[in-house]
Every structure is written in structure tokens, then in C-alpha cells.
Motif scaffolding. Structure first.
Motif, short mmCIF file in Angstrom:
data_model
loop_
_atom_site.label_atom_id
_atom_site.label_comp_id
_atom_site.label_asym_id
_atom_site.label_seq_id
_atom_site.Cartn_x
_atom_site.Cartn_y
_atom_site.Cartn_z
N ILE A 1 9.08 -6.01 -3.58
CA ILE A 1 10.29 -5.30 -4.23
C ILE A 1 9.85 -4.25 -5.14
CG2 ILE A 1 12.53 -5.43 -5.59
CD1 ILE A 1 12.55 -6.61 -2.82
N GLU A 2 8.91 -4.50 -6.13
CA GLU A 2 8.56 -3.52 -7.07
C GLU A 2 7.98 -2.45 -6.69
OE1 GLU A 2 6.26 -6.33 -9.66
OE2 GLU A 2 8.09 -7.08 -10.58
N ILE A 3 6.99 -2.45 -5.55
CA ILE A 3 5.93 -1.62 -5.04
C ILE A 3 6.79 -1.04 -3.74
CG2 ILE A 3 3.94 -0.74 -3.99
CD1 ILE A 3 2.80 -3.47 -5.68
N GLY A 4 7.19 -2.01 -2.84
CA GLY A 4 7.63 -1.44 -1.46
C GLY A 4 8.87 -0.97 -1.58
N MET A 5 9.90 -1.65 -2.32
CA MET A 5 11.34 -1.14 -2.27
C MET A 5 11.26 0.15 -3.06
SD MET A 5 14.43 -1.50 -1.46
CE MET A 5 14.59 -3.03 -0.91
N ARG A 6 10.61 0.39 -4.18
CA ARG A 6 10.54 1.62 -4.89
C ARG A 6 10.05 2.90 -3.82
NH1 ARG A 6 5.96 4.04 -6.77
NH2 ARG A 6 4.87 1.95 -6.64
N ASP B 1 0.70 -1.14 0.14
CA ASP B 1 0.13 -0.18 0.17
C ASP B 1 0.83 1.27 0.12
OD1 ASP B 1 -1.65 2.11 0.56
OD2 ASP B 1 -2.84 0.91 1.93
N ALA B 2 1.24 1.65 -1.13
CA ALA B 2 2.34 2.98 -1.60
C ALA B 2 2.07 3.85 -0.36
CB ALA B 2 2.42 3.15 -2.87
N GLU B 3 0.75 4.52 -0.41
CA GLU B 3 0.69 5.67 0.35
C GLU B 3 0.85 5.54 1.86
OE1 GLU B 3 -2.99 8.99 1.06
OE2 GLU B 3 -3.07 7.51 -0.64
N THR B 4 0.34 4.63 2.30
CA THR B 4 0.28 4.06 3.59
C THR B 4 1.82 3.91 4.06
OG1 THR B 4 -1.92 3.30 3.84
CG2 THR B 4 -0.35 2.81 5.61
N PHE B 5 2.49 3.07 3.29
CA PHE B 5 3.79 2.81 3.31
C PHE B 5 4.74 4.10 3.48
CE2 PHE B 5 8.00 0.62 1.95
CZ PHE B 5 8.39 0.33 3.28
N ALA B 6 4.68 4.91 2.37
CA ALA B 6 5.28 5.99 2.38
C ALA B 6 5.22 7.09 3.72
CB ALA B 6 5.16 6.85 0.91
N ALA B 7 4.07 6.97 4.41
CA ALA B 7 3.50 7.87 5.18
C ALA B 7 4.60 7.10 6.57
CB ALA B 7 2.34 8.06 5.60
N LEU B 8 4.53 6.14 6.56
CA LEU B 8 5.11 5.27 7.74
C LEU B 8 6.71 5.61 7.57
CD1 LEU B 8 5.54 3.17 10.21
CD2 LEU B 8 5.63 1.44 8.61
N VAL B 9 7.20 5.32 6.74
CA VAL B 9 8.70 5.45 6.49
C VAL B 9 9.26 7.09 6.84
CG1 VAL B 9 10.71 5.49 4.76
CG2 VAL B 9 8.97 3.83 4.89
N ALA C 1 12.34 5.99 -2.22
CA ALA C 1 11.86 7.63 -2.36
C ALA C 1 11.65 8.21 -0.97
CB ALA C 1 10.72 7.38 -3.23
N HIS C 2 11.63 7.55 0.07
CA HIS C 2 11.32 8.27 1.12
C HIS C 2 12.24 8.13 2.48
CE1 HIS C 2 7.43 8.45 -0.99
NE2 HIS C 2 7.15 9.29 -0.52
N ILE C 3 13.27 7.30 2.24
CA ILE C 3 14.14 7.00 3.33
C ILE C 3 15.32 8.11 3.34
CG2 ILE C 3 15.54 5.76 1.50
CD1 ILE C 3 16.42 3.87 4.31
N PRO C 4 15.39 8.73 4.45
CA PRO C 4 16.58 9.73 4.59
C PRO C 4 17.70 9.42 3.82
CG PRO C 4 15.33 9.37 6.59
CD PRO C 4 14.93 8.29 5.77
N LYS C 5 18.36 10.40 3.36
CA LYS C 5 19.48 9.87 2.52
C LYS C 5 20.84 9.49 3.34
CE LYS C 5 18.98 12.83 -1.86
NZ LYS C 5 19.29 13.93 -2.46
N GLN C 6 20.77 9.93 4.53
CA GLN C 6 21.78 9.61 5.54
C GLN C 6 21.50 8.49 6.38
OE1 GLN C 6 19.73 12.10 6.07
NE2 GLN C 6 18.92 12.16 8.23
#
Length: 288
Positions: free
Chosen positions: A83-88, A51-59, A92-97
Motif C-alpha cells: 500500500i505505502e509504495i504500490g498504491m502511491r 519496485d516503484a519505477e518498474t511498476f509506474a512504467a507498467l501502469v 500517481a499514474h492511473i488515468p483519471k478516467q
């Protein structure tokens, strides 16, 4: 020292639960672990990584210092979707550091003969192998992590065994004991080699690497490889059964090719054993 925020994806899984337990023994970490189904434990949060939207909000909300990908998938199709959905979404949302620890597999080496070092090029499993789709997903994940997040650590290991912190045994040992309980002998392959790793040792090693400065790819596990035959004889003995109940058979190279099964996917773990303090137990009586 600042406490590290850790987001553990797949914390309710067989290995994930062990990693979660190891992390929580330290006062250095603030741990949030995810689950998809089943009862929620303290410190866990439920999320559907697909669930891309919910997962992005969590990260984004977690803003972790370290993120551990311990997701496996229910089958090959599910593993690839993760991988195709979750890893993408994650990349896109994990802090670079942030440090990204991605748990992979020895199955990325296809039909080449081991033992493999970290520098060995991956190779797809033959499509006739039932694990081909799952291993393809792991390869896809490795490629995405390497290409899109510099601060990463990719961990590869062989079959995991043993009773984890929740009292759950690996499926391989459970199947063996079930067969032995029925009073019949079992047959296992003598020339099919792996780097079996105990779940407790692997959990400690992953937790240990959370605070390390190491980057790149690392193989974890004991020095010695073992055949399925040797592994199962050792497990039978540990459960109080006569090892002689486990009989050996040889898988010919021709038959192995026909089935798409590599005969030796053992790992060279010398680098990993030098990096961590964790000592990896071997399978009793296993081959050098």
C-alpha cells in the motif's frame, strides 16, 4: 462496443486467478494480469509492485480502462509496503478516467458487532489480533483510494472458500481436511460469525462489476452469516466426513477481548446482491 483494457494486479493469487478466468471468458476485455513469483501464464506479466519505477512504467504503458487491485501480501509488513509504495505509485499514474476496483476485507470493522452496512465507520483491530497489521493495510488502501481517485469501487467481503479455477483450495478448508484425514475430531468456535463467500461466486461478481457504472463501497457475499463451527461441519460433509467430527466451543466475550478477536464481523450484503446478477451460495445449514 470498445473492448476494455483491464489491468489485474495479483492475477496469480487464489482470488486473482479466479477473477482473471472470469474476465477472459468475455470478448469485451483485453486483460493483463500480474504475478510476482511462480510460473507465468499466458496473458500475465511479472512485476514487483514495490519496485516503484518498474511498476509506474507498467501502469503507464497499460493505460487501463479498469484496474483491479487484488494484491494481498505475504504478511502484515508486506501488505503495508504494498500500500505505502504500490498504491502511491498507482494513484500517481492511473488515468483519471479509469475505474479503480480495490478489494478490501471485513476486517476493517475491528471489534464492533456486525452485520455491517457499507456506511459503517471502520475501526482498527486490536493489536493483539494477528490480522491487525493486514487489516490496517487494507484500511490505509481504502482511505487513499477514496481521497485520491474519484472513479473507484471498494469491495469488502468475508473469508473466501472453495476450489478455484487452478484447483487450489482455501487454506481454511485444506487445514480442516488435513485434520480430518488424520482421524481425529476438530474443534471450531460456535459464536464466531463471518460472511463466508465462495471463490467462484466472488470471481464472477467482481468480473461483473467491471462493466458497471457503480461507484463507492460495496459488500459482497450471501445473505446469511455462519459460524466457523457451522462452516466446518458443512465442509466436512462435502468431503465425505461425518459432520459430528467437528465439535463446537463457545468463545467468551472476555476471552475474545483478551485475544483481540471480534465475535461477529458479518456483512450486510443486501446492496451488493441488488447490484449484481451473481447469486451467492450459502453454507449448508448456516444460521440466519
Amino acid at each position: 462496443m470498445k473492448r476494455q483494457r483491464i489491468l489485474l494486479l495479483g492475477g496469480s493469487g487464489y482470488l486473482g486467478a479466479q477473477i482473471d478466468s472470469c474476465l477472459r471468458t468475455s470478448q469485451e476485455h483485453e486483460v493483463v494480469a500480474t504475478c510476482f513469483s511462480g510460473a507465468i501464464q499466458p496473458g500475465w506479466t511479472r512485476v514487483n509492485v514495490k519496485d516503484a519505477e518498474t511498476f509506474a512504467a507498467l501502469v503507464s504503458a497499460a493505460s487501463p480502462d479498469v484496474l483491479i487491485w487484488a494484491l494481498r501480501g505475504n504478511d502484515s509488513a508486506d501488505a503495508q509496503e504494498l500500500i505505502e509504495i504500490g498504491m502511491r505509485v498507482l494513484l500517481a499514474h492511473i488515468p483519471k478516467q479509469a475505474k479503480l476496483i480495490y478489494l478490501s476485507t471485513d476486517g476493517v470493522f475491528g471489534n464492533k458487532p456486525g452485520p455491517f452496512t457499507e456506511q459503517e465507520e471502520w475501526e482498527l483491530l486490536d493489536e493483539r489480533n494477528p490480522l491487525a497489521g493486514y487489516c490496517l493495510a487494507k484500511i490505509m488502501g481504502e482511505q487513499m483510494v477514496r481521497e485520491q481517485h474519484d472513479h473507484h469501487l471498494i469491495l469488502r467481503f468475508g473469508p473466501i472458500y472453495g476450489k478455484n479455477v487452478q484447483g487450489i483450495w482455501d487454506k481454511r478448508t485444506k487445514a480442516l481436511v488435513s485434520e480430518l484425514q488424520e482421524g481425529r475430531g476438530v474443534v471450531r468456535t460456535e459464536n464466531l460469525y463471518k460472511s463466508f463467500v465462495h471463490v467462484e461466486d466472488l470471481g464472477r461478481a467482481v468480473a461483473e462489476l467491471v462493466t458497471s457504472s457503480h461507484k463507492g463501497t460495496l459488500h459482497l457475499g450471501p445473505e446469511e452469516k455462519a459460524s466457523y463451527y457451522t462452516f466446518c461441519r458443512s465442509m466436512a460433509k462435502d468431503f465425505g466426513y461425518a459432520p459430528e467430527l467437528v465439535h463446537g466451543e463457545i468463545l467468551s466475550a472476555e476471552k475474545a477481548r483478551e485475544l483481540g478477536i471480534p465475535l461477529d464481523t458479518s456483512l450486510d450484503t443486501s446492496k451488493g446482491r441488488a447490484w449484481v446478477k451473481t447469486e451467492f451460495r450459502g453454507v449448508s445449514g448456516q444460521e440466519k
